[in-house]
Motif scaffolding. Structure first.
Motif, short mmCIF file in Angstrom:
data_model
loop_
_atom_site.label_atom_id
_atom_site.label_comp_id
_atom_site.label_asym_id
_atom_site.label_seq_id
_atom_site.Cartn_x
_atom_site.Cartn_y
_atom_site.Cartn_z
N SER A 117 -4.53 2.24 -1.18
CA SER A 117 -4.34 3.23 -2.26
C SER A 117 -5.47 4.26 -2.25
CB SER A 117 -4.28 2.51 -3.62
OG SER A 117 -5.54 1.96 -3.97
N GLN A 118 -6.70 3.82 -1.92
CA GLN A 118 -7.82 4.75 -1.85
C GLN A 118 -7.66 5.74 -0.70
OE1 GLN A 118 -10.87 1.69 -1.55
NE2 GLN A 118 -11.61 2.15 -3.60
N ILE A 119 -7.16 5.23 0.43
CA ILE A 119 -6.94 6.10 1.60
C ILE A 119 -5.91 7.17 1.27
CG2 ILE A 119 -6.07 6.17 3.97
CD1 ILE A 119 -7.12 3.26 4.25
N PHE A 120 -4.79 6.77 0.64
CA PHE A 120 -3.74 7.73 0.31
C PHE A 120 -4.20 8.74 -0.74
CE2 PHE A 120 -0.55 4.35 1.73
CZ PHE A 120 -0.36 4.97 2.96
N TRP A 121 -5.08 8.30 -1.65
CA TRP A 121 -5.59 9.22 -2.67
C TRP A 121 -6.46 10.30 -2.03
CZ3 TRP A 121 -4.74 10.36 -7.65
CH2 TRP A 121 -5.70 11.13 -8.31
N VAL A 122 -7.34 9.88 -1.15
CA VAL A 122 -8.24 10.83 -0.48
C VAL A 122 -7.45 11.81 0.39
CG1 VAL A 122 -10.09 11.03 1.23
CG2 VAL A 122 -10.22 9.29 -0.54
N SER A 123 -6.37 11.33 1.01
CA SER A 123 -5.56 12.18 1.89
C SER A 123 -4.48 12.95 1.12
CB SER A 123 -4.89 11.33 2.97
OG SER A 123 -4.05 10.35 2.39
N HIS A 124 -4.49 12.86 -0.23
CA HIS A 124 -3.57 13.59 -1.11
C HIS A 124 -2.11 13.17 -0.93
CE1 HIS A 124 -6.99 16.10 -2.09
NE2 HIS A 124 -7.14 16.42 -0.84
N VAL A 138 2.30 9.93 -3.62
CA VAL A 138 3.43 9.01 -3.74
C VAL A 138 3.09 7.67 -3.09
CG1 VAL A 138 5.84 8.58 -3.11
CG2 VAL A 138 5.14 10.87 -3.84
N PHE A 139 2.53 7.74 -1.87
CA PHE A 139 2.12 6.51 -1.19
C PHE A 139 0.97 5.83 -1.94
CE2 PHE A 139 3.82 8.83 2.65
CZ PHE A 139 4.98 8.06 2.73
N ALA A 143 1.15 1.98 -3.18
CA ALA A 143 0.13 0.99 -2.79
C ALA A 143 -0.56 0.42 -4.03
CB ALA A 143 -0.89 1.62 -1.85
N LEU A 144 -0.81 1.29 -5.01
CA LEU A 144 -1.47 0.84 -6.23
C LEU A 144 -0.57 -0.13 -7.01
CD1 LEU A 144 -4.25 1.47 -7.37
CD2 LEU A 144 -3.19 3.16 -8.87
N TYR A 145 0.74 0.14 -7.00
CA TYR A 145 1.69 -0.75 -7.69
C TYR A 145 1.72 -2.13 -7.01
CZ TYR A 145 5.98 -2.64 -9.64
OH TYR A 145 6.89 -3.45 -10.26
N ARG A 146 1.71 -2.15 -5.67
CA ARG A 146 1.69 -3.43 -4.94
C ARG A 146 0.39 -4.18 -5.23
NH1 ARG A 146 4.18 -6.57 -4.00
NH2 ARG A 146 3.63 -7.28 -1.91
#
Length: 323
Positions: A290-297, A300-301, A305-308
């Motif tokens: 979730s941190q990786i997807f947040w940094v890469s904007h 949705v992903f 990931a945060l929900y999982r």
């Protein structure tokens, strides 16, 4: 007459390297005379002698004394040569190899701590002697952008940090094709990650990740004996532990590209096993993801990931309540 005497002295010198007990005794005599460099060379020649192919207790004592001298004098290359030779001697004495490698890593870690204390003492002494910064000190700070503490760390601590990093890499290289000491390989990888995180060694972390990928790729292609059994779920689980620790370290250092590559490593391993990793591992996995997807904007992903992560975290909390 002179020729005969020279030959006698030559034979006497050669005999020192024939048996480890002789070399060790000679080295200890030199150390008492404060001739560590000569003691180091004496033991180095012992391990450079290709006639030594069998393990003995005296050889075990000699390698430990030699490694201690290597650490004292920051001689990583010679330590590597001797350890590779010692590895060949200990095919039937794996406990000895494990003990020696642990001894070497501990000595290298102790050297870093000692260097840090020396740097702290030197910095405190400098502050005590010089309440106001001198013109030279102010000029160096303005040009280099570093204060006296940074300069002392660079001078006293950094060489030992590099030595410790090379020690970890050396041990991993020695153990990469040794299934019997796979647990030592895993522990060393974890130690190297902790080292990179503690001292913020970004370049070394990237290199250790490449080393581990190289070892795994070589074993997967059948070019070397792997340290794990691909058919054994426990072995694959232990292999995943290394990669999860790698992912956690990448996240801790905020190296998101390296974290993403670690995720790819984990997926590659999980595709080769029928069993899912424990929920604790997967929770940390999705948290980092979730941190990786947040940094890469990729929001949705990130949300997925945060929900999982939330689902797994909830399951873990409920299981703790029921215990």
């Amino acid at each position: 007459m002179h020729l005969r005497r020279r030959n006698f002295n030559q034979n006497q010198d050669d005999s020192v390297y024939e048996k480890p007990e002789y070399a060790l005794k000679r080295a200890e005599e030199l150390i008492k005379l404060e001739k560590e460099a000569e003691a180091l060379e004496t033991l180095y020649k012992l391990f450079a002698n290709k006639r030594h192919k069998t393990w003995s207790k005296d050889m075990d004592k000699a390698i430990k004394k030699f490694l201690e001298l290597c650490v004292n004098r920051n001689q990583g290359k010679k330590a590597k040569d001797a350890l590779h030779q010692f590895r060949n001697m200990t095919q039937q004495q794996q406990n000895s190899l494990e003990e020696v490698l642990e001894f070497f890593m501990q000595k290298a870690e102790d050297a870093v701590e000692k260097a840090q204390k020396q740097a702290e003492t030197a910095h405190a002494q400098a502050n005590k002697e010089e309440q106001e910064p001198s013109k030279e000190s102010s000029l160096l700070t303005s040009i280099a952008g570093e204060d006296s503490k940074d300069r002392l760390d660079k001078e006293l601590v950094t060489p030992w940090l590099k030595f410790l990093w090379e020690t970890y890499r050396m041990v991993l290289d020695i153990l990469r094709n040794n299934p019997k000491l796979e647990h030592v390989y895993r522990a060393t990888a974890t130690r190297s990650f902790n080292f990179c995180l503690k001292y913020r060694r970004i370049a070394e972390f990237r290199r250790i990740c490449e080393v581990l990928r190289s070892h795994l790729a070589t074993a997967s292609k059948g070019k070397a004996q792997p340290t794990y059994n691909a058919e054994n779920p426990d072995d694959l689980r232990q292999l995943l532990k290394i990669r999860f620790a790698q992912l956690a370290t990448a996240s801790g250092l905020e190296l998101w590209q390296e974290a993403y590559r670690s995720v790819e490593d984990i997926n590659g391993i999980m595709n080769n096993t029928k069993e899912s990793p424990p929920d604790e591992m997967m929770a940390e996995y999705y948290k980092s993801l979730s941190q990786i997807f947040w940094v890469s904007h990729n929001y949705v992903f990130h949300a997925s990931a945060l929900y999982r992560y939330y689902e797994l975290h909830t399951v873990l909390q409920l299981s703790l309540i029921h215990i």
